[in-house]
Write a protein that holds these residues in place. Sequence first.
Motif, PDB file in Angstrom:
ATOM      1  N   SER A 159     -18.542  24.832 -45.582  1.00 20.44           N
ATOM      2  CA  SER A 159     -17.725  24.702 -44.379  1.00 20.44           C
ATOM      3  C   SER A 159     -18.416  23.671 -43.493  1.00 20.44           C
ATOM      4  CB  SER A 159     -17.635  26.036 -43.632  1.00 20.44           C
ATOM      5  OG  SER A 159     -17.135  27.050 -44.485  1.00 20.44           O
ATOM      6  N   HIS A 160     -17.710  23.206 -42.471  1.00 19.68           N
ATOM      7  CA  HIS A 160     -18.325  22.229 -41.564  1.00 19.68           C
ATOM      8  C   HIS A 160     -19.612  22.797 -40.973  1.00 19.68           C
ATOM      9  CE1 HIS A 160     -14.087  21.253 -41.848  1.00 19.68           C
ATOM     10  NE2 HIS A 160     -14.329  20.047 -41.351  1.00 19.68           N
ATOM     11  N   ALA A 161     -20.583  21.917 -40.736  1.00 20.86           N
ATOM     12  CA  ALA A 161     -21.853  22.377 -40.160  1.00 20.86           C
ATOM     13  C   ALA A 161     -22.318  21.393 -39.093  1.00 20.86           C
ATOM     14  CB  ALA A 161     -22.901  22.528 -41.244  1.00 20.86           C
ATOM     15  N   ARG A 162     -23.102  21.921 -38.141  1.00 21.18           N
ATOM     16  CA  ARG A 162     -23.581  21.095 -37.029  1.00 21.18           C
ATOM     17  C   ARG A 162     -25.105  20.949 -37.097  1.00 21.18           C
ATOM     18  NH1 ARG A 162     -21.919  23.692 -31.688  1.00 21.18           N
ATOM     19  NH2 ARG A 162     -23.685  25.052 -32.175  1.00 21.18           N
ATOM     20  N   PHE A 163     -25.562  19.734 -36.833  1.00 22.75           N
ATOM     21  CA  PHE A 163     -26.996  19.411 -36.871  1.00 22.75           C
ATOM     22  C   PHE A 163     -27.348  18.733 -35.549  1.00 22.75           C
ATOM     23  CE2 PHE A 163     -25.387  19.707 -41.100  1.00 22.75           C
ATOM     24  CZ  PHE A 163     -26.385  20.317 -41.842  1.00 22.75           C
ATOM     25  N   ARG A 164     -28.472  19.124 -34.959  1.00 27.12           N
ATOM     26  CA  ARG A 164     -28.846  18.638 -33.627  1.00 27.12           C
ATOM     27  C   ARG A 164     -29.841  17.483 -33.701  1.00 27.12           C
ATOM     28  NH1 ARG A 164     -25.211  20.589 -29.921  1.00 27.12           N
ATOM     29  NH2 ARG A 164     -25.216  22.865 -29.838  1.00 27.12           N
ATOM     30  N   VAL A 204     -22.668  26.868 -38.637  1.00 23.46           N
ATOM     31  CA  VAL A 204     -21.854  26.624 -39.827  1.00 23.46           C
ATOM     32  C   VAL A 204     -20.509  27.299 -39.597  1.00 23.46           C
ATOM     33  CG1 VAL A 204     -21.675  26.906 -42.327  1.00 23.46           C
ATOM     34  CG2 VAL A 204     -23.935  26.632 -41.269  1.00 23.46           C
ATOM     35  N   ALA A 205     -19.453  26.570 -39.917  1.00 22.93           N
ATOM     36  CA  ALA A 205     -18.111  27.120 -39.686  1.00 22.93           C
ATOM     37  C   ALA A 205     -17.803  28.259 -40.658  1.00 22.93           C
ATOM     38  CB  ALA A 205     -17.069  26.008 -39.814  1.00 22.93           C
ATOM     39  N   ASP A 206     -16.791  29.010 -40.325  1.00 26.33           N
ATOM     40  CA  ASP A 206     -16.475  30.208 -41.106  1.00 26.33           C
ATOM     41  C   ASP A 206     -15.782  29.881 -42.426  1.00 26.33           C
ATOM     42  OD1 ASP A 206     -13.653  29.918 -40.716  1.00 26.33           O
ATOM     43  OD2 ASP A 206     -13.900  30.741 -38.700  1.00 26.33           O
ATOM     44  N   ARG A 207     -15.561  30.915 -43.220  1.00 24.90           N
ATOM     45  CA  ARG A 207     -15.054  30.744 -44.580  1.00 24.90           C
ATOM     46  C   ARG A 207     -13.691  30.048 -44.633  1.00 24.90           C
ATOM     47  NH1 ARG A 207     -16.247  32.450 -49.573  1.00 24.90           N
ATOM     48  NH2 ARG A 207     -18.120  33.474 -48.814  1.00 24.90           N
ATOM     49  N   SER A 208     -12.909  30.152 -43.576  1.00 25.58           N
ATOM     50  CA  SER A 208     -11.570  29.544 -43.609  1.00 25.58           C
ATOM     51  C   SER A 208     -11.652  28.017 -43.724  1.00 25.58           C
ATOM     52  CB  SER A 208     -10.780  29.932 -42.360  1.00 25.58           C
ATOM     53  OG  SER A 208     -11.355  29.338 -41.209  1.00 25.58           O
ATOM     54  N   HIS A 209     -12.804  27.454 -43.397  1.00 27.61           N
ATOM     55  CA  HIS A 209     -12.977  25.992 -43.474  1.00 27.61           C
ATOM     56  C   HIS A 209     -13.688  25.562 -44.753  1.00 27.61           C
ATOM     57  CE1 HIS A 209     -11.555  25.603 -39.392  1.00 27.61           C
ATOM     58  NE2 HIS A 209     -12.368  26.585 -39.043  1.00 27.61           N
ATOM     59  N   ARG A 210     -14.015  26.501 -45.623  1.00 26.67           N
ATOM     60  CA  ARG A 210     -14.781  26.194 -46.838  1.00 26.67           C
ATOM     61  C   ARG A 210     -13.949  25.338 -47.806  1.00 26.67           C
ATOM     62  NH1 ARG A 210     -15.836  28.647 -52.004  1.00 26.67           N
ATOM     63  NH2 ARG A 210     -18.043  28.542 -52.572  1.00 26.67           N
ATOM     64  N   TYR A 221     -28.196  11.738 -32.049  1.00 22.88           N
ATOM     65  CA  TYR A 221     -26.873  12.340 -31.913  1.00 22.88           C
ATOM     66  C   TYR A 221     -26.863  13.732 -32.547  1.00 22.88           C
ATOM     67  CZ  TYR A 221     -24.838   7.655 -31.041  1.00 22.88           C
ATOM     68  OH  TYR A 221     -24.509   6.428 -30.531  1.00 22.88           O
ATOM     69  N   ASP A 222     -25.991  14.568 -32.053  1.00 23.98           N
ATOM     70  CA  ASP A 222     -25.629  15.769 -32.792  1.00 23.98           C
ATOM     71  C   ASP A 222     -24.571  15.366 -33.816  1.00 23.98           C
ATOM     72  OD1 ASP A 222     -27.294  17.140 -31.107  1.00 23.98           O
ATOM     73  OD2 ASP A 222     -25.663  17.936 -29.844  1.00 23.98           O
ATOM     74  N   LEU A 223     -24.694  15.883 -35.019  1.00 15.28           N
ATOM     75  CA  LEU A 223     -23.730  15.540 -36.068  1.00 15.28           C
ATOM     76  C   LEU A 223     -22.936  16.776 -36.469  1.00 15.28           C
ATOM     77  CD1 LEU A 223     -25.865  13.364 -38.545  1.00 15.28           C
ATOM     78  CD2 LEU A 223     -24.530  12.602 -36.566  1.00 15.28           C
ATOM     79  N   ILE A 224     -21.647  16.587 -36.667  1.00 15.02           N
ATOM     80  CA  ILE A 224     -20.839  17.607 -37.343  1.00 15.02           C
ATOM     81  C   ILE A 224     -20.356  16.981 -38.640  1.00 15.02           C
ATOM     82  CG2 ILE A 224     -18.763  19.029 -37.259  1.00 15.02           C
ATOM     83  CD1 ILE A 224     -19.183  19.284 -34.254  1.00 15.02           C
ATOM     84  N   LEU A 225     -20.707  17.617 -39.736  1.00 18.09           N
ATOM     85  CA  LEU A 225     -20.441  17.062 -41.066  1.00 18.09           C
ATOM     86  C   LEU A 225     -19.354  17.878 -41.752  1.00 18.09           C
ATOM     87  CD1 LEU A 225     -24.163  16.498 -42.160  1.00 18.09           C
ATOM     88  CD2 LEU A 225     -22.633  14.938 -40.918  1.00 18.09           C
ATOM     89  N   ASP A 226     -18.401  17.183 -42.348  1.00 12.41           N
ATOM     90  CA  ASP A 226     -17.304  17.893 -43.007  1.00 12.41           C
ATOM     91  C   ASP A 226     -17.752  18.330 -44.416  1.00 12.41           C
ATOM     92  OD1 ASP A 226     -16.924  15.630 -44.741  1.00 12.41           O
ATOM     93  OD2 ASP A 226     -14.797  16.094 -44.827  1.00 12.41           O
ATOM     94  N   PRO A 227     -17.012  19.227 -45.062  1.00  8.65           N
ATOM     95  CA  PRO A 227     -17.454  19.752 -46.361  1.00  8.65           C
ATOM     96  C   PRO A 227     -17.628  18.679 -47.429  1.00  8.65           C
ATOM     97  CG  PRO A 227     -15.767  21.180 -45.422  1.00  8.65           C
ATOM     98  CD  PRO A 227     -15.847  19.976 -44.534  1.00  8.65           C
ATOM     99  N   GLU A 228     -16.752  17.663 -47.448  1.00 11.57           N
ATOM    100  CA  GLU A 228     -16.904  16.623 -48.474  1.00 11.57           C
ATOM    101  C   GLU A 228     -18.211  15.865 -48.247  1.00 11.57           C
ATOM    102  OE1 GLU A 228     -13.734  13.787 -48.746  1.00 11.57           O
ATOM    103  OE2 GLU A 228     -14.501  12.944 -50.618  1.00 11.57           O
TER     104      GLU A 228
END
Lengths: 488, 447
Positions: free
Chosen positions: A472-477, A442-448, A240-247
Amino acid sequence: MLGHPNSHQDEFAELALKRIVASGAEYGDIRLLNSTTQTIRGEDRRIASIREVQDSGFGIRVLYHGAWGFAASSVLSLEEVPRVAELAIEIAKGSASLASEKVKLADEPVYRDRVVTAQRIDPFAVALENKSALLLETMEYVHRQPGIVRSSAGLWVRRDRKLFVSTEGSRLEFDLLALNGDFDATAVHDGRFASRSFNTPHLRMGYELIEDANFLAEAPRIAAEAVEKVKAPTTEPGSYDLILDPEHLSLTMHESCGHPSELDRALGYEANYAGTSFLTTEKRGTFRYGSPHVNLVADNCEPETLAATGYDDDGVACQQWDIVREGIFVGYCTNREVAPKIGETRSRGSNRADGWSSVPIIRIANIGLAPGAATIDELFADVKRGIYIEGHGSYSIDQRRYNFQFGGDAFWLIEKGKRTHMIRDVVYHGITPEFWGSCDGVADRSHRRRYGFITCGKGQPGQSGWMTHAASHARFRNVNVIEGQAGS
Amino acid sequence: MSTIGHKTWPKLTSPDEFRFLAELVLKHSTGDHTLVSLHDQQSGTTRFANNQIVQNVDTRRGSLSVTVAFGRRHGTAGTTDFTAGAVQETVTKATQIAHLSPDDPEYLPPVEPQPYLTLPTMRAETAATGPARRLEYTNEAIGQCRMENLGAAGIVSSSIATVGVAASTGLFAHEERTDARFSLTAQAGEATGWGAAAHRSIDHLRVQERTLTAIDKAKRGLEVRELPPGRYSVILEPAAVAGLWSSLLWTLDAKSYEKGTSAFSGKLGQSIVDKRLTLRNLPAHEDLLGIGFTTDGLPTVASDWITEGMLTQLAYDRFTAKGRGIDKIPTLDAPCLSGRGSSLPTLQELIKSAERAILVTNFWYIRTVNPTDLTLTGMTRDGTFLVEKGAIVSAVKNFRFHESPLRVFNRIAAFTKPAEAITSETGKLLVPAMMLHDFHFSSVTRF
């Protein structure tokens, strides 16, 4: 002791340092600390405990002929300080008898300073009955959701008043705060149970952290998601591709980047317990740790973060530096003892003890993932089949920090660029450099966001390290996801 | 000053001194109930790595905790300052908290005076241990490793603590407890071998034997093979068995059981593991770290938890126990797992009996993946070997496992008699080494 009008702290410090200097030791320091910790724990709609603990004592560290000794005591008296100082000297002399390589400390300027946590609302001044009422009401809100069988809620506040004095002439005073709040909800369904959690970060600020978190607004969502989670379909194993939240990322970074970047581990100091590191010293500057999107920055200067204490317990000023730059491993967390072993002339200031009775050891800095340029929508839009993960779950990693397996607190299936429904029992597995190599956004600073840990275990005797990790949120393939239950 | 064997050591809080402190607290408390707890400890650890000492510490820490209750409202305060003024401030703080606390429907007053067994929790030789003895053992371990051109990393530690509980009900308990520990990781380049011990008596650490074991494992690890993940027969040394069992024991609490949030819910009285296995609590066993009383002041008791594979006991808090009409709450401070029937005498015999298996010295970073079925994950560490036709043939790269103890301990092929087991992540247990079939290793790491 500290903070009390008739405090003898400077007299104690002078008494200890005189003994150390007279012994012929090349270095010594004393830390006198008074910690006040208030904890309120709620469980299943009741306040189970309210506790406030004063923990006072001092620790004396001596470097004699290139070897360390340390002794500490909770008895603060003019008789005990010399006893403990002499014991630390005696222990250092014993260590010196087995020293084949003498410790030489990296130079650091002498400081005289005072560090105080900025706060808007003193958490100790907030009425206890208001705090416990908030937790009780939060749990009530949680239990309004059908299917919820258990809840918990808690507040934790700590104030550390510390004096550090060294034989080199540094004198540093600290008045530091830290706090956090949390609650969770547990649901049962069809013989299973599942929990969903809400945590404020652990930060160095005032009670405004709790007020701004708005527990009562969040409680219904958390409870509803606990029920949705327990009823959700299980995961279909696969790639799966994963999108992980900052926490969630705070823990991933902590385990797979933070610990391997501790130089004492890389040099074998933790071989018998926490482990060593795959980031061995010859890899610095050349090893590809992750994709070019991955910039991991240590920042012990960012206000409100746990490791931003002004100075560490070596008396070294806090700093900012790169651990991974555009995917290449470039820097370690160090102290005055080990920095010279890799040719560095100055410590990074990452030597911290978890109290007066503990000797300082290298701890992970505030390591964070630098923001990228993507929006959240852009991260999701390019995912055909993926999973979005929030929060912390199960976590395990080998002692060199290669092979890891992480769960999470909540999981949503992503299909054709859209977050759809919750799924359960998600566990992903990887090898650290391969995993970070798969990061393509990686998402921008507004999501940090910033999350921290106060229970990072390391050292023998065990100590609890404190540090903050921002992302910030980040995506992994193409990450390997397995089913988190027996039989898989 | 010292009466415990080192000229500069302070004296820890004696029974009379604790009684004095407790009376001071009770005299100043206006609560309906008051509970006082003491923990006063002198401890030292010598830590070494790369064949030299990297940390050498000695700490005296005394702490006093006071809980005051008015009806069902209660508050707790603690201090490390035993002066009369500080103790009185602590009582005042606990009282203030109690007044501001809401009613706790699960609050119960402190227990009445209890009879306690006198257990061998204090050993004079450990109490007398100071930095010099720890240095002697450190020197021995490093010296043995140096002779083999290996690196040594480990600890030698010793401590003595006085622990007490007293209450306005007349409850009074005081006990001295010693603890000594040794652990060593021998390093031969990438290969590591490990051995560890914990005992009330420092004379029972068997430093030389543990060191030689760690050295042997490290040397055997020089040639390492990579095997694919999959299901294997495994021989788990006692430390590895203890790791899995500790995770199981920590989830036996009765409240979770009753709320349906336990892997054991509905399984009391049912078979959960192989019927040859029995788990008992043996506080008086001299090779375990049993204690005389709990933090509530309840006496520890010998008790059965799993009998011939069947779950027969849960870990009760006082409130849940009262609801169930349980007067004598069983404790689990000194667990002993044993197997009925034909056990093999030693680990070596277990290895000899294996046609093909993975020998696991220890597990590391064991965590719960799924609390509903108690699926765990973790890594093998510091000595993982392939056994074929009754002999170790090579080291293998470390595996990650993905398994539930509720499944694997139903697939037992053979076991030894219980042996001492301690890891950095578990307490001390007596458990057998075991051979298990069909153990799931889900992935392999790089070393």
